[in-house]
Design an enzyme around this catalytic site. Structure first.
Site, PDB file in Angstrom:
ATOM      1  N   GLY A  16      24.574  -3.717 -22.817  1.00  0.00           N
ATOM      2  CA  GLY A  16      23.564  -4.292 -21.927  1.00  0.00           C
ATOM      3  C   GLY A  16      22.637  -5.295 -22.586  1.00  0.00           C
ATOM      4  O   GLY A  16      21.496  -5.457 -22.149  1.00  0.00           O
ATOM      5  N   ASN A  18      22.963  -8.505 -22.457  1.00  0.00           N
ATOM      6  CA  ASN A  18      22.717  -9.550 -21.452  1.00  0.00           C
ATOM      7  C   ASN A  18      21.721  -9.061 -20.409  1.00  0.00           C
ATOM      8  O   ASN A  18      20.840  -9.812 -19.989  1.00  0.00           O
ATOM      9  CB  ASN A  18      24.030  -9.973 -20.789  1.00  0.00           C
ATOM     10  CG  ASN A  18      24.793 -10.984 -21.623  1.00  0.00           C
ATOM     11  OD1 ASN A  18      24.415 -12.147 -21.687  1.00  0.00           O
ATOM     12  ND2 ASN A  18      25.854 -10.536 -22.287  1.00  0.00           N
ATOM     13  N   LEU A  97      38.614  -6.075 -10.757  1.00  0.00           N
ATOM     14  CA  LEU A  97      38.099  -5.831  -9.404  1.00  0.00           C
ATOM     15  C   LEU A  97      39.149  -6.152  -8.351  1.00  0.00           C
ATOM     16  O   LEU A  97      39.933  -7.094  -8.505  1.00  0.00           O
ATOM     17  CB  LEU A  97      36.860  -6.707  -9.187  1.00  0.00           C
ATOM     18  CG  LEU A  97      35.744  -6.474 -10.205  1.00  0.00           C
ATOM     19  CD1 LEU A  97      34.735  -7.603 -10.176  1.00  0.00           C
ATOM     20  CD2 LEU A  97      35.071  -5.133  -9.950  1.00  0.00           C
ATOM     21  N   HIS A 113      31.648 -14.595 -19.279  1.00  0.00           N
ATOM     22  CA  HIS A 113      32.891 -14.348 -20.014  1.00  0.00           C
ATOM     23  C   HIS A 113      32.820 -15.077 -21.357  1.00  0.00           C
ATOM     24  O   HIS A 113      32.545 -16.274 -21.401  1.00  0.00           O
ATOM     25  CB  HIS A 113      34.087 -14.856 -19.204  1.00  0.00           C
ATOM     26  CG  HIS A 113      35.388 -14.574 -19.881  1.00  0.00           C
ATOM     27  ND1 HIS A 113      35.944 -13.307 -19.916  1.00  0.00           N
ATOM     28  CD2 HIS A 113      36.224 -15.379 -20.589  1.00  0.00           C
ATOM     29  CE1 HIS A 113      37.077 -13.348 -20.608  1.00  0.00           C
ATOM     30  NE2 HIS A 113      37.267 -14.592 -21.023  1.00  0.00           N
ATOM     31  N   THR A 145      35.749 -14.735  -8.310  1.00  0.00           N
ATOM     32  CA  THR A 145      36.728 -14.797  -7.223  1.00  0.00           C
ATOM     33  C   THR A 145      37.797 -13.745  -7.526  1.00  0.00           C
ATOM     34  O   THR A 145      37.706 -13.025  -8.524  1.00  0.00           O
ATOM     35  CB  THR A 145      37.390 -16.192  -7.145  1.00  0.00           C
ATOM     36  OG1 THR A 145      38.100 -16.414  -8.362  1.00  0.00           O
ATOM     37  CG2 THR A 145      36.364 -17.285  -6.914  1.00  0.00           C
ATOM     38  N   GLN A 177      24.126 -17.162 -27.449  1.00  0.00           N
ATOM     39  CA  GLN A 177      24.147 -18.184 -26.383  1.00  0.00           C
ATOM     40  C   GLN A 177      24.250 -17.548 -24.997  1.00  0.00           C
ATOM     41  O   GLN A 177      23.723 -18.090 -24.028  1.00  0.00           O
ATOM     42  CB  GLN A 177      25.313 -19.162 -26.592  1.00  0.00           C
ATOM     43  CG  GLN A 177      25.178 -19.984 -27.849  1.00  0.00           C
ATOM     44  CD  GLN A 177      23.854 -20.736 -27.902  1.00  0.00           C
ATOM     45  OE1 GLN A 177      23.462 -21.374 -26.940  1.00  0.00           O
ATOM     46  NE2 GLN A 177      23.154 -20.618 -29.020  1.00  0.00           N
TER      47      GLN A 177
END
Ligand code: GRF
Length: 210
Positions: A16, A18, A97, A113, A145, A177
């Site tokens: 976690g 991010n 997913l 990603h 998507t 980054q």
């Protein structure tokens, strides 16, 4: 106050960091969002502790308790939708997913990603960049998507691959980054500047070319 803020649900599976970057910007007042919930498919992960530490509601939905990917995703949708989010943020959510899930959140779900997509969709991106002898590597935020790591890119950050880099050295350089570009992409969405239209990502009504 929260009525005007973008309602965000964050999905995680691990550390976690991010999520932490997003929380930090929110708490610094530079990201006008409400993090309604953090949902993990794994128990006892650091990301859940980070959320609780900041008073954010958490839920665990363990995929191992479901008979199929479809059943898990159906339940996950119910849990997510109970928080009425405007945006779903995948932050290290390590699940493939179903199309039903991705279509339900089309245009309102982002992922990060760790590669310069379309290069290296899937796992082990740092190792693959090193093995290929790439001089440059990086990270991409994209709309989700049905195609794994295949939705339209919103923003990328590039880092050099240095002589003597190990996988973990490169991963750390990329992660730094990630913590910059993910809050930025969410800010654009919160400001109403970022959207997905006809399979393309638009910023201020201009097609994004990363
Ligand atoms: C990041 O490298 C992200 O790009 C990938 O999973 C990792 C999650 O890291 N999708 P963290 O849990 O945010 O620390």
């Amino acid at each position: 106050m929260s009525d005007q803020q973008l309602r965000v649900v964050v999905l995680i599976s691990g550390s976690g960091s991010n999520l932490q970057a997003i929380i930090d910007e929110k708490e610094a007042g530079t990201l006008p969002i409400e993090i309604c919930a953090v949902i993990s498919n794994k128990e006892d992960v650091r990301g859940l502790e980070r959320a609780s530490h900041h008073g954010i509601p958490t839920k665990v939905l363990d995929h191992k308790h479901f008979n199929s990917r479809e059943e898990f995703d159906q339940e996950l949708m119910l849990v997510i939708d109970s928080f009425c989010p405007d945006l779903v943020v995948l932050a290290g959510f390590m699940r493939i997913l179903t199309p039903e899930f991705t279509n339900h959140y089309l245009g309102r779900m982002l992922n990060i990603h760790p590669s310069l997509l379309p290069k290296y969709q899937g796992l082990h991106t740092h190792k693959r960049a090193l093995e290929a002898g790439d001089k440059e590597h990086g990270v991409t935020v994209h709309f989700v998507t049905a195609e794994l790591d295949g939705g339209p890119a919103v923003i990328q950050a590039r880092v050099p691959v240095l002589d003597g880099d190990t996988e973990s050295m490169l991963a750390a350089r990329v992660l730094e980054q990630e913590h910059v570009i993910y809050p930025r992409a969410i800010l654009w969405f919160a400001e109403g500047r970022l959207r997905m239209c006809n399979g393309q990502a638009l910023l201020d009504d201009q097609i994004i070319h990363v």
